[in-house]
Design a protein around this motif. Structure first.
Motif, PDB file in Angstrom:
ATOM      1  N   LEU A   1       0.823  -1.202   0.000  1.00 33.04           N
ATOM      2  CA  LEU A   1       0.000   0.000   0.000  1.00 33.04           C
ATOM      3  C   LEU A   1       0.864   1.262   0.000  1.00 33.04           C
ATOM      4  O   LEU A   1       0.530   2.249  -0.652  1.00 33.04           O
ATOM      5  CB  LEU A   1      -0.929  -0.012   1.210  1.00 33.04           C
ATOM      6  N   GLU A   2       2.003   1.244   0.719  1.00 28.02           N
ATOM      7  CA  GLU A   2       2.886   2.405   0.769  1.00 28.02           C
ATOM      8  C   GLU A   2       4.027   2.323  -0.244  1.00 28.02           C
ATOM      9  O   GLU A   2       4.500   3.351  -0.738  1.00 28.02           O
ATOM     10  CB  GLU A   2       3.508   2.548   2.169  1.00 28.02           C
ATOM     11  N   ASP A   3       4.491   1.107  -0.558  1.00 30.16           N
ATOM     12  CA  ASP A   3       5.706   0.962  -1.358  1.00 30.16           C
ATOM     13  C   ASP A   3       5.467   0.779  -2.857  1.00 30.16           C
ATOM     14  O   ASP A   3       6.304   1.178  -3.660  1.00 30.16           O
ATOM     15  CB  ASP A   3       6.531  -0.233  -0.859  1.00 30.16           C
ATOM     16  N   LYS A   4       4.365   0.179  -3.249  1.00 24.39           N
ATOM     17  CA  LYS A   4       4.144  -0.141  -4.670  1.00 24.39           C
ATOM     18  C   LYS A   4       3.855   1.130  -5.459  1.00 24.39           C
ATOM     19  O   LYS A   4       3.059   1.961  -5.055  1.00 24.39           O
ATOM     20  CB  LYS A   4       2.998  -1.123  -4.821  1.00 24.39           C
ATOM     21  N   ILE A   5       4.522   1.255  -6.608  1.00 25.76           N
ATOM     22  CA  ILE A   5       4.360   2.429  -7.468  1.00 25.76           C
ATOM     23  C   ILE A   5       3.951   1.964  -8.863  1.00 25.76           C
ATOM     24  O   ILE A   5       4.560   1.058  -9.436  1.00 25.76           O
ATOM     25  CB  ILE A   5       5.667   3.235  -7.554  1.00 25.76           C
ATOM     26  N   TYR A   6       2.915   2.571  -9.408  1.00 18.04           N
ATOM     27  CA  TYR A   6       2.477   2.301 -10.780  1.00 18.04           C
ATOM     28  C   TYR A   6       3.016   3.410 -11.667  1.00 18.04           C
ATOM     29  O   TYR A   6       2.842   4.593 -11.385  1.00 18.04           O
ATOM     30  CB  TYR A   6       0.950   2.238 -10.853  1.00 18.04           C
ATOM     31  N   ARG A   7       3.685   3.030 -12.763  1.00 19.85           N
ATOM     32  CA  ARG A   7       4.288   4.004 -13.663  1.00 19.85           C
ATOM     33  C   ARG A   7       3.684   3.870 -15.057  1.00 19.85           C
ATOM     34  O   ARG A   7       3.354   2.780 -15.498  1.00 19.85           O
ATOM     35  CB  ARG A   7       5.790   3.767 -13.756  1.00 19.85           C
ATOM     36  N   ARG A   8       3.581   5.020 -15.723  1.00 21.28           N
ATOM     37  CA  ARG A   8       3.176   5.015 -17.128  1.00 21.28           C
ATOM     38  C   ARG A   8       3.947   6.115 -17.842  1.00 21.28           C
ATOM     39  O   ARG A   8       4.338   7.112 -17.230  1.00 21.28           O
ATOM     40  CB  ARG A   8       1.669   5.172 -17.284  1.00 21.28           C
TER      41      ARG A   8
ATOM     42  N   SER B   1       4.237   8.390 -21.611  1.00 21.71           N
ATOM     43  CA  SER B   1       3.545   8.747 -22.845  1.00 21.71           C
ATOM     44  C   SER B   1       4.416   8.560 -24.078  1.00 21.71           C
ATOM     45  O   SER B   1       3.917   8.536 -25.191  1.00 21.71           O
ATOM     46  CB  SER B   1       3.082  10.199 -22.780  1.00 21.71           C
ATOM     47  N   GLY B   2       5.720   8.433 -23.879  1.00 16.83           N
ATOM     48  CA  GLY B   2       6.631   8.321 -25.010  1.00 16.83           C
ATOM     49  C   GLY B   2       7.399   9.606 -25.244  1.00 16.83           C
ATOM     50  O   GLY B   2       8.374   9.617 -25.990  1.00 16.83           O
ATOM     51  N   TYR B   3       6.984  10.707 -24.634  1.00 18.39           N
ATOM     52  CA  TYR B   3       7.695  11.969 -24.749  1.00 18.39           C
ATOM     53  C   TYR B   3       8.753  12.070 -23.658  1.00 18.39           C
ATOM     54  O   TYR B   3       8.559  11.547 -22.560  1.00 18.39           O
ATOM     55  CB  TYR B   3       6.714  13.144 -24.631  1.00 18.39           C
ATOM     56  N   PRO B   4       9.855  12.751 -23.929  1.00 22.58           N
ATOM     57  CA  PRO B   4      10.925  12.852 -22.925  1.00 22.58           C
ATOM     58  C   PRO B   4      10.437  13.514 -21.636  1.00 22.58           C
ATOM     59  O   PRO B   4       9.750  14.532 -21.674  1.00 22.58           O
ATOM     60  CB  PRO B   4      11.984  13.718 -23.615  1.00 22.58           C
ATOM     61  N   GLY B   5      10.807  12.918 -20.521  1.00 23.11           N
ATOM     62  CA  GLY B   5      10.473  13.489 -19.224  1.00 23.11           C
ATOM     63  C   GLY B   5       9.014  13.403 -18.848  1.00 23.11           C
ATOM     64  O   GLY B   5       8.554  14.130 -17.970  1.00 23.11           O
ATOM     65  N   ASN B   6       8.269  12.513 -19.457  1.00 21.61           N
ATOM     66  CA  ASN B   6       6.831  12.470 -19.212  1.00 21.61           C
ATOM     67  C   ASN B   6       6.415  11.169 -18.534  1.00 21.61           C
ATOM     68  O   ASN B   6       5.391  10.596 -18.870  1.00 21.61           O
ATOM     69  CB  ASN B   6       6.073  12.656 -20.521  1.00 21.61           C
ATOM     70  N   MET B   7       7.222  10.708 -17.565  1.00 18.28           N
ATOM     71  CA  MET B   7       6.854   9.523 -16.810  1.00 18.28           C
ATOM     72  C   MET B   7       5.987   9.940 -15.628  1.00 18.28           C
ATOM     73  O   MET B   7       6.347  10.825 -14.857  1.00 18.28           O
ATOM     74  CB  MET B   7       8.072   8.767 -16.297  1.00 18.28           C
ATOM     75  N   LYS B   8       4.829   9.329 -15.499  1.00 17.38           N
ATOM     76  CA  LYS B   8       3.917   9.609 -14.391  1.00 17.38           C
ATOM     77  C   LYS B   8       3.997   8.455 -13.403  1.00 17.38           C
ATOM     78  O   LYS B   8       3.995   7.294 -13.794  1.00 17.38           O
ATOM     79  CB  LYS B   8       2.471   9.737 -14.886  1.00 17.38           C
ATOM     80  N   GLU B   9       4.044   8.784 -12.125  1.00 17.21           N
ATOM     81  CA  GLU B   9       4.086   7.775 -11.070  1.00 17.21           C
ATOM     82  C   GLU B   9       2.947   8.019 -10.102  1.00 17.21           C
ATOM     83  O   GLU B   9       2.638   9.166  -9.784  1.00 17.21           O
ATOM     84  CB  GLU B   9       5.413   7.831 -10.311  1.00 17.21           C
TER      85      GLU B   9
END
Length: 146
Positions: free
Chosen positions: A71-78, A80-88
């Motif tokens: 619940l505290e440690d797991k991170i979902y990442r996605r 978009s393919g553009y530089p610097g656009n990783m969402k966590e």
């Protein structure tokens, strides 16, 4: 004496509807049983290259259980393919904001990674509360092994 292997055809399969209550069920164990039904591996007519699975409706997605410190440690990442656009997003935020997406991503990871797998995933319907709009299909309760 010759034996013939039975191969299912997509038009001759009868699709059933199942409903699963996700209250206090671990996400991974729930997803395993859902993936089996979506792929049709619970039927004797399972054929790998044909969609022989059934529809699954999941209710109470916000009450699903994550064991340990996930619940505290797991991170979902996605990305978009553009530089610097990783969402966590952390699992705690995902359960509070998008519990449907949490179950969909978990089941998606257990499905085949091809066109047939994406087609099978469209038969999964996940809802936040205990109400769902699929009453007309008369879904049967699905027992989930824990």
């Amino acid at each position: 004496m010759s034996q013939k292997t039975y191969l299912a055809k997509s038009g001759e399969m009868n699709k059933k509807w199942y409903v699963v209550d996700a209250t206090d069920k671990p996400v991974g164990r729930l997803a395993v049983d859902i993936a089996k039904v979506l792929m049709g591996k619970n039927k004797p007519t399972y054929t790998p290259h044909v969609d022989t699975g059934d529809f699954v409706v999941v209710i109470n997605a916000e009450k699903v259980l994550l064991t340990g410190k996930k619940l505290e440690d797991k991170i979902y990442r996605r990305h978009s393919g553009y530089p610097g656009n990783m969402k966590e997003i952390k699992a705690k935020e995902m359960i509070s904001n998008h519990p449907e997406r949490l179950i969909e991503l978990t089941v998606k990871g257990m499905m085949p990674k091809n066109v047939l797998g994406r087609h099978m995933l469209k038969k999964l319907k996940v809802y936040r509360g205990s109400e769902h709009p699929h009453i007309a299909q008369r879904p049967q309760p699905l027992s989930v092994d824990l």
